[in-house]
Design an enzyme around this catalytic site. Structure first.
Site, PDB file in Angstrom:
ATOM      1  N   LYS A 193       0.785  -0.988   0.119  1.00  0.00           N
ATOM      2  CA  LYS A 193      -0.062   0.093   0.042  1.00  0.00           C
ATOM      3  C   LYS A 193       0.784   1.394   0.068  1.00  0.00           C
ATOM      4  O   LYS A 193       1.845   0.914  -0.669  1.00  0.00           O
ATOM      5  CB  LYS A 193      -0.996  -0.011   1.578  1.00  0.00           C
ATOM      6  CG  LYS A 193      -1.496  -1.120   0.862  1.00  0.00           C
ATOM      7  CD  LYS A 193      -2.391  -1.078   2.602  1.00  0.00           C
ATOM      8  CE  LYS A 193      -3.645  -2.863   2.039  1.00  0.00           C
ATOM      9  NZ  LYS A 193      -4.434  -2.685   2.899  1.00  0.00           N
ATOM     10  N   GLU A 235      -8.790  -0.494  -1.584  1.00  0.00           N
ATOM     11  CA  GLU A 235      -9.039   1.219  -1.159  1.00  0.00           C
ATOM     12  C   GLU A 235      -9.706   1.892  -2.067  1.00  0.00           C
ATOM     13  O   GLU A 235      -9.628   3.295  -2.271  1.00  0.00           O
ATOM     14  CB  GLU A 235      -7.075   0.662  -0.259  1.00  0.00           C
ATOM     15  CG  GLU A 235      -7.965   0.437   1.023  1.00  0.00           C
ATOM     16  CD  GLU A 235      -6.804  -0.190   1.386  1.00  0.00           C
ATOM     17  OE1 GLU A 235      -5.469  -0.403   1.035  1.00  0.00           O
ATOM     18  OE2 GLU A 235      -6.787  -0.504   2.424  1.00  0.00           O
ATOM     19  N   GLU A 265     -11.500  -9.925  -1.225  1.00  0.00           N
ATOM     20  CA  GLU A 265     -11.178  -9.369   0.134  1.00  0.00           C
ATOM     21  C   GLU A 265     -12.030  -8.231   0.966  1.00  0.00           C
ATOM     22  O   GLU A 265     -12.420  -7.251   0.115  1.00  0.00           O
ATOM     23  CB  GLU A 265      -9.772  -8.344   0.314  1.00  0.00           C
ATOM     24  CG  GLU A 265      -8.543  -8.589  -0.798  1.00  0.00           C
ATOM     25  CD  GLU A 265      -7.646  -7.831  -0.126  1.00  0.00           C
ATOM     26  OE1 GLU A 265      -6.361  -8.469   0.535  1.00  0.00           O
ATOM     27  OE2 GLU A 265      -7.455  -6.169  -0.945  1.00  0.00           O
TER      28      GLU A 265
HETATM   29  P1  13P Z   1      -3.801  -6.019   5.470  1.00  0.00           P
HETATM   30  O1  13P Z   1      -3.038  -7.772   5.707  1.00  0.00           O
HETATM   31  O2  13P Z   1      -3.635  -5.011   6.249  1.00  0.00           O
HETATM   32  O3  13P Z   1      -5.677  -6.292   6.067  1.00  0.00           O
HETATM   33  O4  13P Z   1      -4.330  -6.273   4.297  1.00  0.00           O
HETATM   34  C1  13P Z   1      -4.852  -7.206   3.506  1.00  0.00           C
HETATM   35  C2  13P Z   1      -5.186  -6.129   2.045  1.00  0.00           C
HETATM   36  O5  13P Z   1      -5.855  -4.860   1.716  1.00  0.00           O
HETATM   37  C3  13P Z   1      -4.888  -6.348   0.990  1.00  0.00           C
HETATM   38  O6  13P Z   1      -4.006  -6.088  -0.494  1.00  0.00           O
END
Ligand code: 13P
Length: 248
Positions: free
Chosen positions: A12, A95, A163
């Site tokens: 990210k 996101e 996800e």
């Molecule tokens: P997390 O593993 O921090 O929950 O994030 C998952 C994610 O959005 C991977 O793309």
């Protein structure tokens, strides 16, 4: 059908040059566990350095534009990230759907752009908490797959990632039954769209995956790997997920 497990990290908007040192431990674990595919999507600014530092590790982008070039200030094309050394990109991450109001149609167009420029694709889907609470998780995921999966998709270049938005970065995960059920539904929807080719498409689970829960999640039917955010930022946290996948 046997599908190789894929453990993919998504940094990210985290990481700087110093953080690239983490990739050494991750690349070492990847070569020590050749039965598992390992990949890391880093910020655009780090792609070139990451690809040079760990040539054996699949380095990717987290998004690309759907056009190959042009007047799109602030955006980055698939050809550009490819030239920088990326071999894959994430598209349609929740996101981006949330923060940048991207749609499933955008994810479809971006998948096609990535493919025509030689990148493989991790195409994301997943419901919000309100959608799950309203009993709509299955329908939301079916609709997202329906609108975003390219007609020519197959496992040689496309991976789906489920996800649930409410499980991302929260430490909360769906129950094992809930994960297995959505993955089965996603597989069935793909089969309806692309036939037997759907059997070759990996489906990753993402959302609060850690070294502690990876083995249980990765052993579920139709769970062909993990897309990992927070726990991919350090080798200490990411490597146990790779080894859990390799032990299955
Ligand atoms: P997390 O593993 O921090 O929950 O994030 C998952 C994610 O959005 C991977 O793309």
């Amino acid at each position: 059908m046997m599908r190789r497990k894929l453990v993919a990290g998504n940094w990210k908007m985290n990481g700087n040059r110093a953080a690239l040192a983490e990739l050494n431990g991750i690349a070492a674990a990847a070569s020590a566990n050749p039965a598992v595919d390992v990949a890391v999507a880093v910020p655009f600014t780090l792609i070139e350095r990451a690809a040079e530092r760990v040539p054996g590790l699949a380095i990717g982008a987290q998004d690309v534009h759907d056009a190959d070039k042009g007047a799109h200030t602030g955006c980055t094309s698939a050809a550009q990230v490819r030239e920088a050394g990326a071999v894959f990109t994430i598209v349609g991450h929740s996101e981006r759907r949330g923060d940048q109001h991207e749609t499933s149609h955008d994810a479809w167009a971006k998948s096609a752009a990535a493919h025509r420029n030689g990148l493989t694709v991790i195409l994301c889907c997943g419901e919000t908490e309100a959608e799950r609470d309203a009993g709509r998780a299955e329908r939301v995921v079916q609709a997202q797959v329906e609108k975003s999966l390219p007609d020519d998709a197959d496992g040689s270049w496309l991976t789906l990632a489920y996800e649930p938005r409410w499980a991302i970065g929260t430490g909360r995960t769906p129950t094992m039954d809930e994960i297995a059920s959505i993955h089965a539904i996603a597989r069935a929807k793909m089969r309806q769209m692309i036939g037997d080719r759907a059997d070759g498409v990996r489906i990753l689970y993402g959302g609060s995956v850690t070294g502690d829960n990876a083995a249980a999640i990765l052993s579920l039917d139709n769970v062909d790997g993990a897309l990992v955010g927070g726990a991919s930022l350090t080798a200490t946290k990411f490597v146990p997920i790779i080894t859990a996948a390799a032990a299955l």
